[in-house]
Design a protein around this motif. Structure first.
Motif, PDB file in Angstrom:
ATOM      1  N   LEU A  57       3.793 -56.423  -1.360  1.00 25.44           N
ATOM      2  CA  LEU A  57       2.915 -56.131  -2.488  1.00 25.44           C
ATOM      3  C   LEU A  57       3.159 -57.150  -3.582  1.00 25.44           C
ATOM      4  O   LEU A  57       4.314 -57.387  -3.961  1.00 25.44           O
ATOM      5  CB  LEU A  57       3.174 -54.724  -3.020  1.00 25.44           C
ATOM      6  N   VAL A  58       2.102 -57.770  -4.072  1.00 29.61           N
ATOM      7  CA  VAL A  58       2.172 -58.711  -5.193  1.00 29.61           C
ATOM      8  C   VAL A  58       1.270 -58.149  -6.276  1.00 29.61           C
ATOM      9  O   VAL A  58       0.060 -58.022  -6.072  1.00 29.61           O
ATOM     10  CB  VAL A  58       1.736 -60.137  -4.783  1.00 29.61           C
ATOM     11  N   ASP A  59       1.892 -57.783  -7.370  1.00 34.91           N
ATOM     12  CA  ASP A  59       1.167 -57.137  -8.472  1.00 34.91           C
ATOM     13  C   ASP A  59       0.339 -55.959  -7.963  1.00 34.91           C
ATOM     14  O   ASP A  59      -0.809 -55.748  -8.357  1.00 34.91           O
ATOM     15  CB  ASP A  59       0.294 -58.143  -9.230  1.00 34.91           C
ATOM     16  N   GLY A  60       0.937 -55.200  -7.031  1.00 32.31           N
ATOM     17  CA  GLY A  60       0.318 -53.990  -6.518  1.00 32.31           C
ATOM     18  C   GLY A  60      -0.684 -54.172  -5.407  1.00 32.31           C
ATOM     19  O   GLY A  60      -1.194 -53.191  -4.875  1.00 32.31           O
ATOM     20  N   LYS A  61      -0.953 -55.406  -5.018  1.00 32.53           N
ATOM     21  CA  LYS A  61      -1.928 -55.666  -3.951  1.00 32.53           C
ATOM     22  C   LYS A  61      -1.205 -56.199  -2.721  1.00 32.53           C
ATOM     23  O   LYS A  61      -0.255 -56.953  -2.827  1.00 32.53           O
ATOM     24  CB  LYS A  61      -2.966 -56.673  -4.422  1.00 32.53           C
ATOM     25  N   ARG A  62      -1.709 -55.814  -1.555  1.00 31.10           N
ATOM     26  CA  ARG A  62      -1.071 -56.309  -0.330  1.00 31.10           C
ATOM     27  C   ARG A  62      -1.424 -57.767  -0.101  1.00 31.10           C
ATOM     28  O   ARG A  62      -2.568 -58.184  -0.262  1.00 31.10           O
ATOM     29  CB  ARG A  62      -1.418 -55.451   0.866  1.00 31.10           C
ATOM     30  N   VAL A  63      -0.396 -58.514   0.263  1.00 33.72           N
ATOM     31  CA  VAL A  63      -0.528 -59.954   0.456  1.00 33.72           C
ATOM     32  C   VAL A  63       0.265 -60.340   1.702  1.00 33.72           C
ATOM     33  O   VAL A  63       1.373 -59.855   1.913  1.00 33.72           O
ATOM     34  CB  VAL A  63       0.042 -60.712  -0.775  1.00 33.72           C
ATOM     35  N   LYS A  64      -0.308 -61.206   2.489  1.00 32.00           N
ATOM     36  CA  LYS A  64       0.430 -61.773   3.620  1.00 32.00           C
ATOM     37  C   LYS A  64       1.253 -62.930   3.067  1.00 32.00           C
ATOM     38  O   LYS A  64       0.714 -63.982   2.716  1.00 32.00           O
ATOM     39  CB  LYS A  64      -0.539 -62.181   4.716  1.00 32.00           C
ATOM     40  N   SER A  65       2.538 -62.707   2.980  1.00 29.65           N
ATOM     41  CA  SER A  65       3.414 -63.640   2.261  1.00 29.65           C
ATOM     42  C   SER A  65       3.566 -64.989   2.940  1.00 29.65           C
ATOM     43  O   SER A  65       4.018 -65.943   2.305  1.00 29.65           O
ATOM     44  CB  SER A  65       4.785 -63.002   2.020  1.00 29.65           C
ATOM     45  N   CYS A  66       3.157 -65.117   4.187  1.00 29.60           N
ATOM     46  CA  CYS A  66       3.224 -66.420   4.855  1.00 29.60           C
ATOM     47  C   CYS A  66       2.102 -67.342   4.391  1.00 29.60           C
ATOM     48  O   CYS A  66       2.145 -68.546   4.638  1.00 29.60           O
ATOM     49  CB  CYS A  66       3.177 -66.261   6.372  1.00 29.60           C
TER      50      CYS A  66
END
Length: 168
Positions: A57-66
């Motif tokens: 989660l980035v600022d509450g939103k799901r993000v594919k960190s790759c």
């Protein structure tokens, strides 16, 4: 031409702790988490954003960190699987995954849990079909999909019960 060997400042809040580092601009959030901060709960799957194992989660939103460079999200608040729950107390979604046997090998589980938490916040919970659709960016090679949906529905039911109990 950009010199990729030059470090750029990176300041992030990860699981409630502030981190400041000088990083090459090509370091992904996934590599920062796993290789530099030793937060290995977030998994490296395909490294192309197709499997969802690296979901955070980035600022509450799901993000594919790759798929995101760490320096591209200054001052962001990042939550990984390690940032859920507290000592001796699992997050309700983690507990539901255990209760509903929503994993087999467990490799995809951290990304599935993080995506499921975001799914609830996004409100995509009107039916099993809608949950399946909005979880489709997270793959499970073991085929634990029914258990995953059951776990999400368990948390939805708990949340509804808590709201009803608070109103009474």
């Amino acid at each position: 031409m950009t010199d990729l060997s030059v470090a750029s400042p990176c300041r992030l809040e990860i699981n409630g702790k502030s981190y400041v580092a000088d990083l090459p601009p090509c370091v992904t959030l996934l590599d920062l988490l796993r290789e530099r901060l030793d937060l290995t709960g977030t998994k490296k799957g395909c490294d192309h954003g197709q499997c969802g194992a690296c979901t955070v989660l980035v600022d509450g939103k799901r993000v594919k960190s790759c798929l995101i460079f760490a320096v591209s999200i200054p001052d962001a608040k990042v939550i990984t699987i390690e940032g859920l729950g507290s000592e001796g107390h699992l997050h309700p979604m983690q507990q539901a995954f255990i209760d509903r046997d929503a994993f087999q090998c467990g490799y995809c589980t951290p990304g599935q849990i993080m995506s499921a938490i975001a799914l609830l916040e996004e409100g995509h919970t009107q039916s099993r079909e809608e949950i399946r659709e909005f979880m489709s960016g997270n793959l499970c090679r073991c085929g634990a999909y029914n258990g995953i949906i059951d776990a999400i529905e368990q948390v939805i039911a708990q949340q509804q019960k808590n709201r009803t109990g608070e109103a009474a």
